[in-house]
Write a protein that holds these residues in place. Sequence first.
Motif, PDB file in Angstrom:
ATOM      1  N   SER A  38       6.290  -7.687  -1.775  1.00  0.00           N
ATOM      2  CA  SER A  38       5.545  -7.224  -2.754  1.00  0.00           C
ATOM      3  C   SER A  38       4.558  -5.583  -2.576  1.00  0.00           C
ATOM      4  O   SER A  38       4.670  -4.477  -2.909  1.00  0.00           O
ATOM      5  CB  SER A  38       5.040  -7.811  -3.750  1.00  0.00           C
ATOM      6  OG  SER A  38       3.282  -8.207  -4.112  1.00  0.00           O
ATOM      7  N   ARG A  39       4.490  -5.837  -1.612  1.00  0.00           N
ATOM      8  CA  ARG A  39       3.721  -4.993   0.113  1.00  0.00           C
ATOM      9  C   ARG A  39       4.705  -3.839   0.199  1.00  0.00           C
ATOM     10  O   ARG A  39       3.644  -2.739   0.683  1.00  0.00           O
ATOM     11  CB  ARG A  39       1.970  -5.848   0.803  1.00  0.00           C
ATOM     12  CG  ARG A  39       1.515  -6.530  -0.725  1.00  0.00           C
ATOM     13  CD  ARG A  39      -0.054  -7.140   0.515  1.00  0.00           C
ATOM     14  NE  ARG A  39       0.551  -7.977   1.754  1.00  0.00           N
ATOM     15  CZ  ARG A  39       0.597  -8.925   1.199  1.00  0.00           C
ATOM     16  NH1 ARG A  39       0.127  -9.289   0.822  1.00  0.00           N
ATOM     17  NH2 ARG A  39       0.887  -9.909   2.528  1.00  0.00           N
TER      18      ARG A  39
ATOM     19  N   TYR B  44       5.395 -21.825   0.554  1.00  0.00           N
ATOM     20  CA  TYR B  44       5.335 -20.449   1.511  1.00  0.00           C
ATOM     21  C   TYR B  44       6.100 -19.512   0.061  1.00  0.00           C
ATOM     22  O   TYR B  44       6.179 -17.742   0.389  1.00  0.00           O
ATOM     23  CB  TYR B  44       5.898 -20.239   2.889  1.00  0.00           C
ATOM     24  CG  TYR B  44       5.909 -20.503   3.995  1.00  0.00           C
ATOM     25  CD1 TYR B  44       4.006 -20.467   4.642  1.00  0.00           C
ATOM     26  CD2 TYR B  44       5.860 -21.472   4.381  1.00  0.00           C
ATOM     27  CE1 TYR B  44       3.387 -20.816   5.133  1.00  0.00           C
ATOM     28  CE2 TYR B  44       5.848 -22.425   5.887  1.00  0.00           C
ATOM     29  CZ  TYR B  44       4.474 -22.263   5.387  1.00  0.00           C
ATOM     30  OH  TYR B  44       3.978 -22.326   7.170  1.00  0.00           O
ATOM     31  N   ARG B  45       6.469 -19.875  -1.421  1.00  0.00           N
ATOM     32  CA  ARG B  45       7.289 -19.484  -1.961  1.00  0.00           C
ATOM     33  C   ARG B  45       5.888 -17.874  -2.237  1.00  0.00           C
ATOM     34  O   ARG B  45       6.470 -16.993  -2.035  1.00  0.00           O
ATOM     35  CB  ARG B  45       7.261 -20.084  -3.279  1.00  0.00           C
ATOM     36  CG  ARG B  45       7.745 -19.285  -4.133  1.00  0.00           C
ATOM     37  CD  ARG B  45       8.490 -19.922  -5.728  1.00  0.00           C
ATOM     38  NE  ARG B  45       9.067 -18.813  -6.385  1.00  0.00           N
ATOM     39  CZ  ARG B  45       8.972 -19.262  -7.496  1.00  0.00           C
ATOM     40  NH1 ARG B  45       7.684 -20.017  -8.130  1.00  0.00           N
ATOM     41  NH2 ARG B  45       9.269 -18.307  -8.563  1.00  0.00           N
ATOM     42  N   ASN B  46       4.955 -18.272  -2.855  1.00  0.00           N
ATOM     43  CA  ASN B  46       3.877 -17.349  -3.297  1.00  0.00           C
ATOM     44  C   ASN B  46       3.493 -16.052  -2.001  1.00  0.00           C
ATOM     45  O   ASN B  46       3.328 -15.211  -2.531  1.00  0.00           O
ATOM     46  CB  ASN B  46       2.929 -17.984  -3.885  1.00  0.00           C
ATOM     47  CG  ASN B  46       3.132 -18.859  -4.976  1.00  0.00           C
ATOM     48  OD1 ASN B  46       4.429 -18.358  -5.925  1.00  0.00           O
ATOM     49  ND2 ASN B  46       1.586 -19.227  -5.909  1.00  0.00           N
ATOM     50  N   SER B  47       3.324 -16.895  -0.688  1.00  0.00           N
ATOM     51  CA  SER B  47       2.762 -15.500   0.247  1.00  0.00           C
ATOM     52  C   SER B  47       4.160 -15.293   0.717  1.00  0.00           C
ATOM     53  O   SER B  47       3.917 -13.513   1.024  1.00  0.00           O
ATOM     54  CB  SER B  47       2.156 -17.118   1.450  1.00  0.00           C
ATOM     55  OG  SER B  47       3.033 -17.547   1.653  1.00  0.00           O
ATOM     56  N   ASN B  48       5.267 -15.235   0.582  1.00  0.00           N
ATOM     57  CA  ASN B  48       6.601 -14.818   1.070  1.00  0.00           C
ATOM     58  C   ASN B  48       6.848 -13.748  -0.179  1.00  0.00           C
ATOM     59  O   ASN B  48       6.574 -12.131   0.430  1.00  0.00           O
ATOM     60  CB  ASN B  48       7.444 -15.478   0.988  1.00  0.00           C
ATOM     61  CG  ASN B  48       8.032 -15.796   2.166  1.00  0.00           C
ATOM     62  OD1 ASN B  48       6.517 -15.758   2.817  1.00  0.00           O
ATOM     63  ND2 ASN B  48       8.918 -16.416   2.601  1.00  0.00           N
ATOM     64  N   PHE B  49       6.262 -13.972  -1.375  1.00  0.00           N
ATOM     65  CA  PHE B  49       6.431 -12.840  -2.599  1.00  0.00           C
ATOM     66  C   PHE B  49       5.288 -11.752  -2.539  1.00  0.00           C
ATOM     67  O   PHE B  49       5.118 -10.545  -2.892  1.00  0.00           O
ATOM     68  CB  PHE B  49       6.369 -13.847  -4.636  1.00  0.00           C
ATOM     69  CG  PHE B  49       7.434 -14.190  -4.752  1.00  0.00           C
ATOM     70  CD1 PHE B  49       8.878 -13.621  -4.364  1.00  0.00           C
ATOM     71  CD2 PHE B  49       7.718 -15.652  -5.538  1.00  0.00           C
ATOM     72  CE1 PHE B  49      10.312 -14.305  -4.606  1.00  0.00           C
ATOM     73  CE2 PHE B  49       8.864 -16.295  -5.606  1.00  0.00           C
ATOM     74  CZ  PHE B  49      10.052 -15.500  -5.205  1.00  0.00           C
ATOM     75  N   GLN B  50       4.597 -12.529  -2.307  1.00  0.00           N
ATOM     76  CA  GLN B  50       2.718 -11.397  -2.274  1.00  0.00           C
ATOM     77  C   GLN B  50       3.493 -10.110  -0.795  1.00  0.00           C
ATOM     78  O   GLN B  50       3.303  -9.098  -0.892  1.00  0.00           O
ATOM     79  CB  GLN B  50       1.678 -12.244  -2.039  1.00  0.00           C
ATOM     80  CG  GLN B  50       1.260 -12.552  -2.746  1.00  0.00           C
ATOM     81  CD  GLN B  50       0.077 -13.694  -3.496  1.00  0.00           C
ATOM     82  OE1 GLN B  50       0.206 -13.999  -1.511  1.00  0.00           O
ATOM     83  NE2 GLN B  50      -0.584 -14.392  -3.882  1.00  0.00           N
ATOM     84  N   ALA B  51       4.224 -10.919   0.296  1.00  0.00           N
ATOM     85  CA  ALA B  51       3.991 -10.192   1.195  1.00  0.00           C
ATOM     86  C   ALA B  51       5.175  -9.248   1.200  1.00  0.00           C
ATOM     87  O   ALA B  51       5.346  -8.087   1.103  1.00  0.00           O
ATOM     88  CB  ALA B  51       4.743 -10.593   2.350  1.00  0.00           C
TER      89      ALA B  51
END
Length: 100
Positions: free
Chosen positions: A22-23, A13-20
Amino acid sequence: MLFLSKWETLPEYRNSNFQAFSRLPDGDPVADGGNELQLIGRWHDLAGTSGVAIFKCADPKTIAQWAIGWSTTTNIEITPVVDDAGAKAIGAALNQGAAL
């Protein structure tokens, strides 16, 4: 009350957490935590998948609700902490023989 939050994002979930993350709005760094949760500071290990933060809130349920929001993708450990003044007051009470 002050709380130390340590987290480690599950690798998948690393990338999806960074994306969340960043929003989240810049003016409201804990928009996902509600009005009762105040961020004191947050630090990220971007080479890894972890970080720490200090939060302030009156009711422990507030930080628990924030943690639940991330708990499906992140391991979170929350610990109540005190600042220097709080630690000195406890130490002074011990010096006077007070029981904690």
